[in-house]
Design an enzyme around this catalytic site. Structure first.
Site, PDB file in Angstrom:
ATOM      1  N   ARG A 179       0.828  -1.196   0.000  1.00 46.80           N
ATOM      2  CA  ARG A 179       0.000   0.000   0.000  1.00 46.80           C
ATOM      3  C   ARG A 179       0.865   1.251   0.000  1.00 46.80           C
ATOM      4  O   ARG A 179       2.064   1.198   0.243  1.00 46.80           O
ATOM      5  CB  ARG A 179      -0.950   0.005   1.203  1.00 46.80           C
ATOM      6  CG  ARG A 179      -0.269  -0.231   2.540  1.00 46.80           C
ATOM      7  CD  ARG A 179      -1.297  -0.183   3.659  1.00 46.80           C
ATOM      8  NE  ARG A 179      -0.688  -0.542   4.941  1.00 46.80           N
ATOM      9  CZ  ARG A 179      -0.877  -1.714   5.525  1.00 46.80           C
ATOM     10  NH1 ARG A 179      -1.610  -2.616   4.943  1.00 46.80           N
ATOM     11  NH2 ARG A 179      -0.308  -1.977   6.686  1.00 46.80           N
ATOM     12  N   ARG A 188       2.129   8.925   4.781  1.00 44.86           N
ATOM     13  CA  ARG A 188       0.989   9.578   5.428  1.00 44.86           C
ATOM     14  C   ARG A 188       1.212  11.076   5.416  1.00 44.86           C
ATOM     15  O   ARG A 188       2.327  11.541   5.662  1.00 44.86           O
ATOM     16  CB  ARG A 188       0.850   9.095   6.870  1.00 44.86           C
ATOM     17  CG  ARG A 188       0.486   7.627   7.002  1.00 44.86           C
ATOM     18  CD  ARG A 188       0.449   7.222   8.460  1.00 44.86           C
ATOM     19  NE  ARG A 188       0.234   5.782   8.607  1.00 44.86           N
ATOM     20  CZ  ARG A 188       0.426   5.121   9.736  1.00 44.86           C
ATOM     21  NH1 ARG A 188       0.841   5.754  10.815  1.00 44.86           N
ATOM     22  NH2 ARG A 188       0.209   3.820   9.785  1.00 44.86           N
ATOM     23  N   ARG A 221      13.944 -16.372   3.346  1.00 45.96           N
ATOM     24  CA  ARG A 221      14.974 -15.599   4.018  1.00 45.96           C
ATOM     25  C   ARG A 221      14.979 -16.024   5.481  1.00 45.96           C
ATOM     26  O   ARG A 221      13.935 -16.343   6.062  1.00 45.96           O
ATOM     27  CB  ARG A 221      14.695 -14.098   3.921  1.00 45.96           C
ATOM     28  CG  ARG A 221      14.646 -13.572   2.503  1.00 45.96           C
ATOM     29  CD  ARG A 221      15.976 -13.638   1.801  1.00 45.96           C
ATOM     30  NE  ARG A 221      16.910 -12.637   2.326  1.00 45.96           N
ATOM     31  CZ  ARG A 221      18.173 -12.536   1.940  1.00 45.96           C
ATOM     32  NH1 ARG A 221      18.682 -13.404   1.070  1.00 45.96           N
ATOM     33  NH2 ARG A 221      18.959 -11.596   2.424  1.00 45.96           N
ATOM     34  N   ARG A 244      18.085  -3.772  11.138  1.00 49.20           N
ATOM     35  CA  ARG A 244      17.501  -3.021  12.248  1.00 49.20           C
ATOM     36  C   ARG A 244      18.073  -3.508  13.574  1.00 49.20           C
ATOM     37  O   ARG A 244      18.710  -4.571  13.637  1.00 49.20           O
ATOM     38  CB  ARG A 244      15.978  -3.164  12.266  1.00 49.20           C
ATOM     39  CG  ARG A 244      15.464  -4.592  12.435  1.00 49.20           C
ATOM     40  CD  ARG A 244      13.942  -4.620  12.353  1.00 49.20           C
ATOM     41  NE  ARG A 244      13.409  -5.979  12.520  1.00 49.20           N
ATOM     42  CZ  ARG A 244      12.118  -6.280  12.563  1.00 49.20           C
ATOM     43  NH1 ARG A 244      11.215  -5.318  12.442  1.00 49.20           N
ATOM     44  NH2 ARG A 244      11.712  -7.533  12.712  1.00 49.20           N
ATOM     45  N   ASP A 257       0.555 -12.478   9.214  1.00 50.16           N
ATOM     46  CA  ASP A 257       0.624 -11.864  10.528  1.00 50.16           C
ATOM     47  C   ASP A 257      -0.042 -12.785  11.542  1.00 50.16           C
ATOM     48  O   ASP A 257      -0.823 -13.676  11.186  1.00 50.16           O
ATOM     49  CB  ASP A 257      -0.086 -10.503  10.517  1.00 50.16           C
ATOM     50  CG  ASP A 257       0.732  -9.440   9.796  1.00 50.16           C
ATOM     51  OD1 ASP A 257       1.980  -9.520   9.824  1.00 50.16           O
ATOM     52  OD2 ASP A 257       0.120  -8.520   9.192  1.00 50.16           O
TER      53      ASP A 257
END
Length: 382
Positions: free
Chosen positions: A172, A176, A248, A278, A349
């Site tokens: 998407r 924002r 992965r 991260r 998820d």
């Protein structure tokens, strides 16, 4: 009493097992690891006391009231908002890209309307139908934001250029035009007070459920059960006869420190020159707790080998073709249904995993009552 096997003690296997024992079945749950909860496994670090997400961060978020209420039977979900930061070019920005990110990055003080017009001027409008991840990003945010926040991170995460990845990965519009820095859009968001492993342990805590950890379930075991729900790797069920589907995997480098190491739960690193994607500082996932010490994980993504833990299905052209062949083999099996992330080779998820497991159990019970055949898939993998 009919005996069911659930292979995998993550959310898929646990939720199906609980649903079926409450309907009168006996269920044996198998897992090759020595703990339940799969990649959602959490545990207390003995030195710092911090609840650690052993296989990387998991934040619960959903729009499903049914799933939210289901989990509340087994845990207290504490309020939690996932606010991710990213380092790019030795500066720190807010993710997802929002009005603060845009104004900081371009050294401006634009209103939402001004920012929309500005980004439209940055976007490559010549790309009418984006086919690749890179084209999708260039079409919506332009080259500067793409190279700062997407290109390097994506290259490290997937091990290939973003121009080789499908546009669907960037699902998407990644921007924002307000100051909302909540990473997720969902109505319900939170963290379990006692971690995810405690949830799965409670789901499995029923006299009709037995659990065998450190146990490999093989194809030969199927005949011992009335039906098998298999949430392991679909290619692994067939002993990789057609080859290995691509995943992965992740490696973690532990960091220990006093106090607060980075000031947030997750800091992304967008620059290609930084080898990790991260750093997660785990005590920030439980803001209701106080700890003097801290523990962090640097996260490195690479191709998954035969002995590695699979995390993200790649699903490029080669994998799609191989998956079709494995799906056909699964359709030829008797007494097995393939479920969950690994069983259907899809990125899921947690909330979707739980919802699909509840639906699979309900459909199974209905089909049994009607005397109809149990399908190999309750959700089509392709």
């Amino acid at each position: 009493m009919k005996h069911i096997a659930a292979v995998g003690a993550g959310f898929s296997g646990a939720v199906i097992a609980r649903s079926l024992v409450e309907a009168g079945y006996r269920v044996k749950v198998f897992d090759i690891r020595d703990h339940v909860a799969g990649n959602c496994h959490t545990e207390r670090d003995p030195d710092s006391g911090v609840m650690v997400h052993r296989y990387g961060p998991h934040i619960f978020h959903t729009d499903s009231e049914r799933v939210w209420e289901y989990l509340h039977q087994f845990t207290e979900l504490m309020p939690y908002t996932n606010r991710v930061k990213t380092t790019s070019g030795n500066k720190v920005y807010s993710l997802p890209i929002n009005l603060l990110t845009i104004n900081q990055f371009f050294c401006k003080a634009m209103s939402p309307t001004e920012a929309m017009a500005f980004i439209e001027g940055q976007a490559d409008l010549n790309i009418a139908d984006p086919q690749t991840f890179e084209e999708q990003a260039l079409r919506f945010v332009g080259r500067d934001l793409y190279e700062a926040f997407f290109k390097g991170y994506t290259q490290k995460q997937w091990g290939c250029s973003p121009n080789q990845l499908p546009a669907s990965i960037l699902k998407r519009l990644p921007i924002r035009f307000n100051y909302d820095d909540n990473y997720f859009f969902h109505k319900y968001q939170g963290m379990p007070r006692d971690g995810y492993t405690a949830i799965v342990e409670k789901i499995l805590d029923h006299p009709g459920i037995s659990v065998e950890l450190g146990t490999k379930f093989t194809r030969e075991h199927v005949q011992e059960f009335h039906h098998v729900f298999y949430s392991g790797p679909i290619d692994g069920f067939f002993d990789y006869e057609l080859g290995r589907l691509g995943y992965r995997t992740l490696d973690f480098k532990e960091i220990r420190a006093e106090g607060d190491y980075q000031g947030c739960a997750v800091m992304n690193y967008g620059d290609e020159s930084v080898p990790y994607t991260r750093i997660a500082e785990h005590k920030h996932f439980s803001p209701w707790e106080k700890h003097e010490k801290t523990i962090c994980f640097e996260e490195y993504s690479r191709a998954c080998g035969p002995k590695d833990i699979p995390y993200y299905p790649i699903r490029l052209t080669q994998e799609e073709a191989m998956l079709r062949d494995y799906v056909q083999k699964a359709r030829d099996e008797e007494g097995v249904s393939f479920v969950g992330r690994l069983g259907t080779y899809r990125y899921l998820d947690m909330d979707v995993t739980i919802a699909e497991a509840l639906e699979a159990a309900n459909e199974f019970l209905t089909l049994v009552e009607q005397g109809r055949k149990i399908p190999p898939f309750f959700v089509e993998p392709i």
